[in-house]
Design an enzyme around this catalytic site. Structure first.
Site, mmCIF file in Angstrom:
data_model
loop_
_atom_site.group_PDB
_atom_site.id
_atom_site.type_symbol
_atom_site.label_atom_id
_atom_site.label_comp_id
_atom_site.label_asym_id
_atom_site.label_seq_id
_atom_site.Cartn_x
_atom_site.Cartn_y
_atom_site.Cartn_z
ATOM 1 N N SER A 263 88.393 3.513 -20.376
ATOM 2 C CA SER A 263 87.398 3.085 -21.369
ATOM 3 C C SER A 263 87.071 4.269 -22.309
ATOM 4 C CB SER A 263 86.099 2.660 -20.633
ATOM 5 O OG SER A 263 85.600 3.555 -20.157
ATOM 6 N N GLU A 264 87.364 5.409 -21.815
ATOM 7 C CA GLU A 264 87.171 6.739 -22.626
ATOM 8 C C GLU A 264 88.121 6.958 -23.687
ATOM 9 O OE1 GLU A 264 86.146 9.284 -19.484
ATOM 10 O OE2 GLU A 264 83.845 9.317 -19.849
ATOM 11 N N HIS B 164 77.219 14.256 -19.490
ATOM 12 C CA HIS B 164 78.297 13.550 -19.202
ATOM 13 C C HIS B 164 79.633 14.609 -19.196
ATOM 14 C CE1 HIS B 164 81.261 10.417 -20.890
ATOM 15 N NE2 HIS B 164 81.832 11.235 -19.996
ATOM 16 N N HIS C 7 84.492 16.994 -17.018
ATOM 17 C CA HIS C 7 83.246 17.207 -16.805
ATOM 18 C C HIS C 7 82.932 18.681 -16.054
ATOM 19 C CE1 HIS C 7 83.139 12.548 -15.891
ATOM 20 N NE2 HIS C 7 83.248 12.913 -17.121
ATOM 21 N N GLY D 25 87.439 12.219 -16.095
ATOM 22 C CA GLY D 25 88.103 12.873 -17.150
ATOM 23 C C GLY D 25 89.570 12.279 -17.637
ATOM 24 N N ASN D 26 90.154 12.597 -18.610
ATOM 25 C CA ASN D 26 91.160 12.068 -19.200
ATOM 26 C C ASN D 26 91.736 12.931 -20.205
ATOM 27 O OD1 ASN D 26 89.202 10.785 -21.105
ATOM 28 N ND2 ASN D 26 88.911 9.432 -19.278
HETATM 29 ZN ZN LIG Z 1 83.723 11.104 -18.647
#
Ligand SMILES: [Zn+2]
Length: 287
Positions: free
Chosen positions: A74-75, A157, A96, A28-29
């Site tokens: 990368s997200e 995802h 998630h 996560g972010n």
């Molecule tokens: Zn993710």
């Protein structure tokens, strides 16, 4: 909110997301727009349960590193796509949530009008088709969905939740997972009873006026069916007829549902419900 306030709120919400079991490990972010328009976000490879101020970085709207140590996740592409598509939002939370993700794996839609509070505040929760995580292709795939929704699910995802603040984005994430838990429990008890279509439309229209939502949805508040998918609306010419079980048949991926309600599992009580419901869903899908 100024930057110090946003930084401390991001730490608090990040810890809560971990403690509530909405992600694990380095998953996560989170991101939020600073008053300057730059993006405050969590760096790649940090644990959200132990997040500290050093884990926060500042990037520009193209994802270029401006301040902090570490590198962007990368997200981040996904977050930037959300800000591009929705000038009205200030924060994005990606996690998630396990039960919600299980719905995508079992191919059971969450784009259904079941709980009045959810229809009021979120409408329906669509699922975006599978795409490799962290890619530009995934960021592009979510664009049309975030234009019209504040909470979306990505197949196999996780969740992307948007808000006018970090707190609002977090609330949308919590609401999604809470809905998944209640729906899963109802499936285990014998099936899901959807709201009558007229009531769903009335609630959605009221919710958009009272609590707001995506500008594209607010525009539809007074139109027939508000912003709900055809499958959730009262039967109209173009709308597919409901099946005898009350489960609408819809060609839309975002409104896909199982046609056969899962059977009540004999003896599925307490801890057994967890396993039994998945078995029932898979059986209903003929797998
Ligand atoms: Zn993710």
């Amino acid at each position: 909110m100024n930057e110090p306030q946003l930084r401390s709120q991001m730490l608090r919400i990040s810890h809560l997301i971990y403690e509530r079991g909405l992600l694990v490990a380095m998953d996560g972010n989170l991101s939020a727009l600073l008053p300057s328009g730059q993006v405050l976000c969590t760096r790649a490879g940090c644990h959200k349960g132990f997040l500290t101020d050093e884990d926060l970085i500042v990037v520009d709207r193209s994802g270029r590193m401006l301040r902090g140590t570490g590198r962007p996740t990368s997200e981040l592409k996904m977050h930037l796509a959300c800000y591009d598509e929705r000038p009205d939002i200030r924060a994005v939370v990606h996690a998630h949530p396990p039960i919600s993700v299980a719905f995508t794996i079992a191919n059971v839609s969450m784009a259904r009008c079941v709980l009045p509070e959810v229809v009021l505040t979120l409408g329906t929760i669509p699922t975006v088709d599978y795409e490799t995580t962290g890619t530009l292709a995934l960021a592009d795939k979510i664009r049309p969905f975030v234009r019209d929704h504040d909470a979306i699910l990505m197949d196999r995802h996780g969740a992307v939740c948007l808000g006018g603040s970090l707190l609002q984005a977090f609330c949308n994430l919590e609401t999604m997972e809470h809905t998944a838990k209640i729906t899963k429990a109802a499936l285990a008890l014998g099936g899901v009873k959807e709201l009558p279509p007229d009531e769903a439309v009335k609630l959605r229209s009221l919710g958009l006026k009272r609590y707001g939502g995506p500008p594209s949805a607010i525009e539809k508040a007074d139109q027939p069916g508000a912003d709900l998918p055809l499958a959730c609306q009262p039967c109209r010419e173009a709308a597919p007829a409901p099946t005898p079980t009350g489960t609408p048949k819809a060609p839309l991926r975002m409104a896909r549902v199982v046609d056969t309600p899962p059977r009540l599992i004999a003896g599925a009580v307490d801890g057994e419900v967890e396993d039994a419901v998945m078995k029932a869903v898979l059986e209903a899908l003929g797998r």
